[in-house]
Motif scaffolding. Structure first.
Motif, PDB file in Angstrom:
ATOM      1  N   ILE A 151       1.577  -0.967  -7.498  1.00 43.80           N
ATOM      2  CA  ILE A 151       0.491  -1.896  -7.382  1.00 43.80           C
ATOM      3  C   ILE A 151       0.112  -2.292  -8.808  1.00 43.80           C
ATOM      4  O   ILE A 151      -0.103  -3.438  -9.141  1.00 43.80           O
ATOM      5  CB  ILE A 151      -0.517  -1.518  -6.453  1.00 43.80           C
ATOM      6  CG1 ILE A 151      -0.138  -1.068  -5.184  1.00 43.80           C
ATOM      7  CG2 ILE A 151      -1.782  -2.121  -6.566  1.00 43.80           C
ATOM      8  CD1 ILE A 151      -1.105  -0.448  -4.309  1.00 43.80           C
ATOM      9  N   ARG A 199       0.702  -1.257  -0.013  1.00 43.52           N
ATOM     10  CA  ARG A 199      -0.109  -0.006  -0.048  1.00 43.52           C
ATOM     11  C   ARG A 199       0.656   1.375   0.166  1.00 43.52           C
ATOM     12  O   ARG A 199       0.260   2.299  -0.280  1.00 43.52           O
ATOM     13  CB  ARG A 199      -0.881  -0.028   1.185  1.00 43.52           C
ATOM     14  CG  ARG A 199      -0.011  -0.084   2.531  1.00 43.52           C
ATOM     15  CD  ARG A 199      -1.020  -0.138   3.774  1.00 43.52           C
ATOM     16  NE  ARG A 199      -0.524  -0.309   4.991  1.00 43.52           N
ATOM     17  CZ  ARG A 199      -0.151  -1.476   5.537  1.00 43.52           C
ATOM     18  NH1 ARG A 199      -0.352  -2.678   4.824  1.00 43.52           N
ATOM     19  NH2 ARG A 199       0.541  -1.601   6.531  1.00 43.52           N
ATOM     20  N   GLU A 200       2.204   1.178   0.238  1.00 42.05           N
ATOM     21  CA  GLU A 200       3.012   2.223   0.264  1.00 42.05           C
ATOM     22  C   GLU A 200       3.925   2.446  -0.937  1.00 42.05           C
ATOM     23  O   GLU A 200       4.795   3.328  -1.235  1.00 42.05           O
ATOM     24  CB  GLU A 200       4.117   2.165   1.431  1.00 42.05           C
ATOM     25  CG  GLU A 200       3.479   1.866   2.723  1.00 42.05           C
ATOM     26  CD  GLU A 200       4.394   1.741   3.869  1.00 42.05           C
ATOM     27  OE1 GLU A 200       5.855   1.603   3.392  1.00 42.05           O
ATOM     28  OE2 GLU A 200       4.160   1.651   5.045  1.00 42.05           O
ATOM     29  N   ASN A 240      -0.555  -7.915   1.334  1.00 36.61           N
ATOM     30  CA  ASN A 240       0.459  -7.310   0.324  1.00 36.61           C
ATOM     31  C   ASN A 240       0.667  -8.085  -1.029  1.00 36.61           C
ATOM     32  O   ASN A 240      -0.509  -8.405  -1.529  1.00 36.61           O
ATOM     33  CB  ASN A 240       1.856  -7.420   1.257  1.00 36.61           C
ATOM     34  CG  ASN A 240       1.828  -6.353   2.302  1.00 36.61           C
ATOM     35  OD1 ASN A 240       1.901  -5.252   1.913  1.00 36.61           O
ATOM     36  ND2 ASN A 240       1.739  -6.729   3.499  1.00 36.61           N
ATOM     37  N   SER A 298      -5.477   0.484  -6.350  1.00 34.14           N
ATOM     38  CA  SER A 298      -4.337   1.511  -5.595  1.00 34.14           C
ATOM     39  C   SER A 298      -5.206   1.900  -4.462  1.00 34.14           C
ATOM     40  O   SER A 298      -4.735   2.224  -3.201  1.00 34.14           O
ATOM     41  CB  SER A 298      -4.306   2.620  -6.504  1.00 34.14           C
ATOM     42  OG  SER A 298      -3.611   2.322  -7.610  1.00 34.14           O
ATOM     43  N   ASN A 299      -6.698   1.874  -4.372  1.00 37.79           N
ATOM     44  CA  ASN A 299      -7.364   2.371  -3.125  1.00 37.79           C
ATOM     45  C   ASN A 299      -7.497   1.357  -2.056  1.00 37.79           C
ATOM     46  O   ASN A 299      -7.769   1.514  -0.718  1.00 37.79           O
ATOM     47  CB  ASN A 299      -8.685   3.000  -3.601  1.00 37.79           C
ATOM     48  CG  ASN A 299      -8.724   4.218  -4.186  1.00 37.79           C
ATOM     49  OD1 ASN A 299      -7.710   5.109  -4.088  1.00 37.79           O
ATOM     50  ND2 ASN A 299      -9.516   4.398  -5.093  1.00 37.79           N
ATOM     51  N   TYR A 300      -7.311   0.046  -2.259  1.00 36.72           N
ATOM     52  CA  TYR A 300      -7.385  -1.048  -1.630  1.00 36.72           C
ATOM     53  C   TYR A 300      -5.904  -0.982  -0.652  1.00 36.72           C
ATOM     54  O   TYR A 300      -4.999  -0.734  -1.001  1.00 36.72           O
ATOM     55  CB  TYR A 300      -7.681  -2.432  -2.272  1.00 36.72           C
ATOM     56  CG  TYR A 300      -7.610  -3.690  -1.329  1.00 36.72           C
ATOM     57  CD1 TYR A 300      -8.744  -3.771  -0.452  1.00 36.72           C
ATOM     58  CD2 TYR A 300      -7.051  -4.713  -1.415  1.00 36.72           C
ATOM     59  CE1 TYR A 300      -8.666  -4.712   0.583  1.00 36.72           C
ATOM     60  CE2 TYR A 300      -6.847  -5.812  -0.448  1.00 36.72           C
ATOM     61  CZ  TYR A 300      -8.116  -5.891   0.290  1.00 36.72           C
ATOM     62  OH  TYR A 300      -7.966  -7.121   1.183  1.00 36.72           O
ATOM     63  N   GLU A 301      -6.337  -1.386   0.636  1.00 34.28           N
ATOM     64  CA  GLU A 301      -5.308  -1.487   1.687  1.00 34.28           C
ATOM     65  C   GLU A 301      -4.177  -2.267   1.693  1.00 34.28           C
ATOM     66  O   GLU A 301      -3.068  -2.496   1.841  1.00 34.28           O
ATOM     67  CB  GLU A 301      -5.658  -1.510   3.013  1.00 34.28           C
ATOM     68  CG  GLU A 301      -6.266  -0.027   3.612  1.00 34.28           C
ATOM     69  CD  GLU A 301      -5.500   0.980   3.338  1.00 34.28           C
ATOM     70  OE1 GLU A 301      -4.317   0.985   4.131  1.00 34.28           O
ATOM     71  OE2 GLU A 301      -5.755   2.037   3.027  1.00 34.28           O
ATOM     72  N   TRP A 302      -4.416  -3.661   0.884  1.00 26.54           N
ATOM     73  CA  TRP A 302      -3.523  -4.562   0.623  1.00 26.54           C
ATOM     74  C   TRP A 302      -3.254  -5.313   1.960  1.00 26.54           C
ATOM     75  O   TRP A 302      -1.870  -5.272   2.089  1.00 26.54           O
ATOM     76  CB  TRP A 302      -2.577  -4.573  -0.186  1.00 26.54           C
ATOM     77  CG  TRP A 302      -2.993  -4.205  -1.716  1.00 26.54           C
ATOM     78  CD1 TRP A 302      -3.396  -3.221  -2.206  1.00 26.54           C
ATOM     79  CD2 TRP A 302      -3.926  -5.083  -2.633  1.00 26.54           C
ATOM     80  NE1 TRP A 302      -3.891  -3.141  -3.400  1.00 26.54           N
ATOM     81  CE2 TRP A 302      -4.291  -4.408  -3.742  1.00 26.54           C
ATOM     82  CE3 TRP A 302      -4.322  -6.702  -2.541  1.00 26.54           C
ATOM     83  CZ2 TRP A 302      -5.024  -5.085  -4.794  1.00 26.54           C
ATOM     84  CZ3 TRP A 302      -5.050  -7.068  -3.516  1.00 26.54           C
ATOM     85  CH2 TRP A 302      -5.194  -6.302  -4.593  1.00 26.54           C
TER      86      TRP A 302
END
Length: 610
Positions: A473, A467-468, A511, A504-508
């Protein structure tokens, strides 16, 4: 007597050298006798005074039921009764109606005295028989030498055999062993001992069952159905395979047991297994390293991590990789190994959190035979397998505290002792460790040795969470889509701007590993190059609602907490395709030890759908 009778006598071997004139004298006092079927002509141990020649029919020479010979027309018997007073050595009985000529001893002796030609003829026959006897003795002597040579060769074959050869009777008492058997039994004085005493109970039952089996009335020549355990006089236990054969008569049989020690074969098989595992490691390494989506980075943080990889790879420095579960810590370890000077040697992996605490020491350092229950052969551990190469210790924070000093010794001294052994083994291994935990805080809490932490943390590398990593992604997703589309023979799915925004908006929380699983599922369900990403990307509505309720200081009941935990575990299991342990398992995703997760699944009665 007629001319035919004289001719008949001349053809009898005992009178073959007697002149016809003398045979004429002999025939003057010969009588004919007839015996019916099964009538005894004379019995064993009776004193004889005459010999017989068969004119018609046949007789048997026997001792009770044992038959020595069968005589027919022209054969004679009992001739030694003409010259001595000894008892008969066998019984003679008519097999059928039989007519014989009977020659009395008194008449025979009178002829020897009165007829010099008769005496000379009989003497010639006796001399010839004597010479024949000498020839037979010479042949017997020669045969004896041949037999001795054959026995010598057989003894050499038996005594020189690497396999243990044990012969025993129907009473199981040993009657012969070769040196290999004595070595196996740890005893040079085993004759007349019960062979079953040298086996454990189960193995003794196998051998006894074969010998006493009703199905083996005539012969046994078979492999032992199972491996048998021999216990020597020195209490040494060995595993053996073998064959058992039966010889001799039904009333007096004996058995030959041939055993082959398979301990060395088991060790060889273990070596082959280790080599096979090493090959698997190498194949997996090649597969991962040749994967085009191994490490994809445009993000600044990930590029910094890659720069650190390049800096440390050519050294032998110990590396500690930090990062959340699923961020690709193993790919970083593989990249370091690939760029190192050890890249032609194996990279050996072990997940410290996926192996039970009572087995991890054996997995890492190996063990000696008998070190613990089930240790039937020596085993080499992962450190020895990684000698001259690299070992990757994933989830190092899960290593039991009591084992950490042994790991510290390997790092500092490059040596260790296998479980159950006092032998010190030296290894040259480059160590790369990884953890999703904060090991520094762990060490302050007493859950991880502080000295080990500092020895591992020589060169730290932090792998950022997915997410960083911003646009990485979508780059990784596009590469994975191509890979899975090709693998699954599906039309390649293109990502729209909206799709990229959703990704991109999902927190994953899982990972890169979560992204990989999600992409594979998406390609599988794709239709004509179209995917409903809103249905694929996890929905966080339930979690948001719970967070809102908690923020409003709502207190959850115990049932609500259990339901929340159950749903959370179910989501993790679905996402990892119900894999519990390992690098891609639900336990790793939930940040739980695999044994704890297994216990919670059982307690919550979570069952995998069929």
């Amino acid at each position: 007597m007629t001319e035919n009778s004289i001719q008949f006598l001349s053809e009898i071997p005992f009178f073959s050298e007697v002149s016809r004139a003398s045979l004429q004298h002999l025939s003057e006092n010969i009588t004919e006798e007839t015996f019916i079927k099964n009538e005894v002509i004379f019995e064993k141990n009776t004193i004889g005074n005459s010999m017989y020649a068969v004119l018609e029919g046949s007789v048997k020479v026997h001792d009770k039921k044992h038959i020595y010979d069968t005589l027919t027309e022209g054969d004679c018997f009992g001739e030694y009764a003409l010259i001595d007073n000894e008892t008969r050595s066998a019984t003679v009985t008519a097999i059928e109606k039989t007519k014989v000529l009977k020659i009395e001893r008194d008449h025979f002796l009178d002829l020897l005295q009165d007829d010099s030609g008769f005496a000379q003829g009989i003497l010639s026959v006796m001399i010839k028989r004597h010479r024949d006897l000498d020839t037979i003795q010479e042949r017997l002597a020669s045969s004896k030498i041949e037999i001795e040579n054959a026995n010598g060769k057989l003894s050499g074959l038996i005594n020189g055999a690497m396999d243990a050869i044990i012969m025993f009777g129907s009473d199981f008492k040993i009657i012969l062993t070769n040196p290999s058997a004595n070595k196996l039994l740890e005893n040079d004085d085993v004759l007349q001992r019960n062979v079953l005493f040298f086996f454990d109970d189960e193995s003794a039952d196998i051998i006894e069952g074969i010998v006493k089996s009703k199905d083996n009335n005539k012969a046994v020549n078979t492999y032992l159905p199972d491996v048998v355990k021999v216990i020597g006089s020195g209490d040494t236990e060995t595993l053996n395979e073998g064959t058992i054969s039966k010889y001799g008569s039904d009333t007096n049989p004996f058995y030959t047991l041939i055993l082959r020690n398979i301990e060395e074969r088991l060790i060889a098989e273990d070596k082959i297994s280790l080599l096979t595992k090493q090959t698997q490691y190498l194949e997996e390494e090649i597969q991962e390293l040749t994967s085009s989506y191994g490490i994809i980075a445009e993000n600044k943080k990930m590029k910094e991590a890659l720069n650190l990889i390049h800096q440390v790879a050519k050294t032998d420095a110990t590396v500690l990789i930090h990062g959340e579960t699923g961020t690709g810590k193993e790919l970083v370890a593989r990249a370091i190994h690939k760029e190192s000077n050890r890249n032609d040697k194996p990279l050996i992996r072990i997940n410290c959190g996926a192996i039970p605490a009572n087995l991890i020491e054996s997995e890492l350092f190996g063990h000696k035979k008998g070190a613990f229950t089930g240790a039937t052969v020596d085993r080499k551990g992962r450190f020895l397998l990684a000698d001259k190469g690299t070992i990757f210790l994933d989830e190092i924070g899960e290593m039991p505290l009591e084992l950490q000093p042994k790991l510290l010794r390997v790092i500092q001294e490059g040596e260790f002792d296998p479980v159950g052994s006092s032998e010190t083994i030296k290894v040259d291994v480059r160590i790369i460790a990884a953890s999703h935990r904060n090991l520094f805080e762990f060490s302050k809490e007493g859950k991880f040795r502080e000295d080990l932490y500092y020895r591992l943390n020589v060169f730290p590398i932090n792998v950022p969470a997915l997410r960083e990593r911003g646009n990485d992604i979508c780059l990784i997703a596009e590469e994975m889509i191509q890979q899975f589309s090709k693998k699954l023979n599906k039309q390649i799915v293109a990502l729209s701007d909206n799709d990229k925004a959703l990704l991109s908006n999902y927190e994953w929380p899982g990972n890169v590993r979560e992204l990989q699983n999600l992409i594979e599922r998406a390609v599988i369900v794709s239709q004509n190059g179209t995917i409903n990403w809103q249905a694929i990307i996890p929905n966080n509505t339930d979690i948001t609602e719970i967070q809102e309720e908690v923020s409003q200081e709502k207190i959850l009941t115990s049932k609500e907490l259990v339901a929340l935990e159950k749903e959370n575990i179910l989501k993790a299991l679905r996402q990892t395709k119900w894999k519990i342990s390992g690098a891609n398992g639900a336990a790793s995703l939930l940040d739980l030890p695999p044994t704890t997760l297994a216990s919670r699944i059982k307690a919550l009665k979570i069952e995998r759908p069929i």
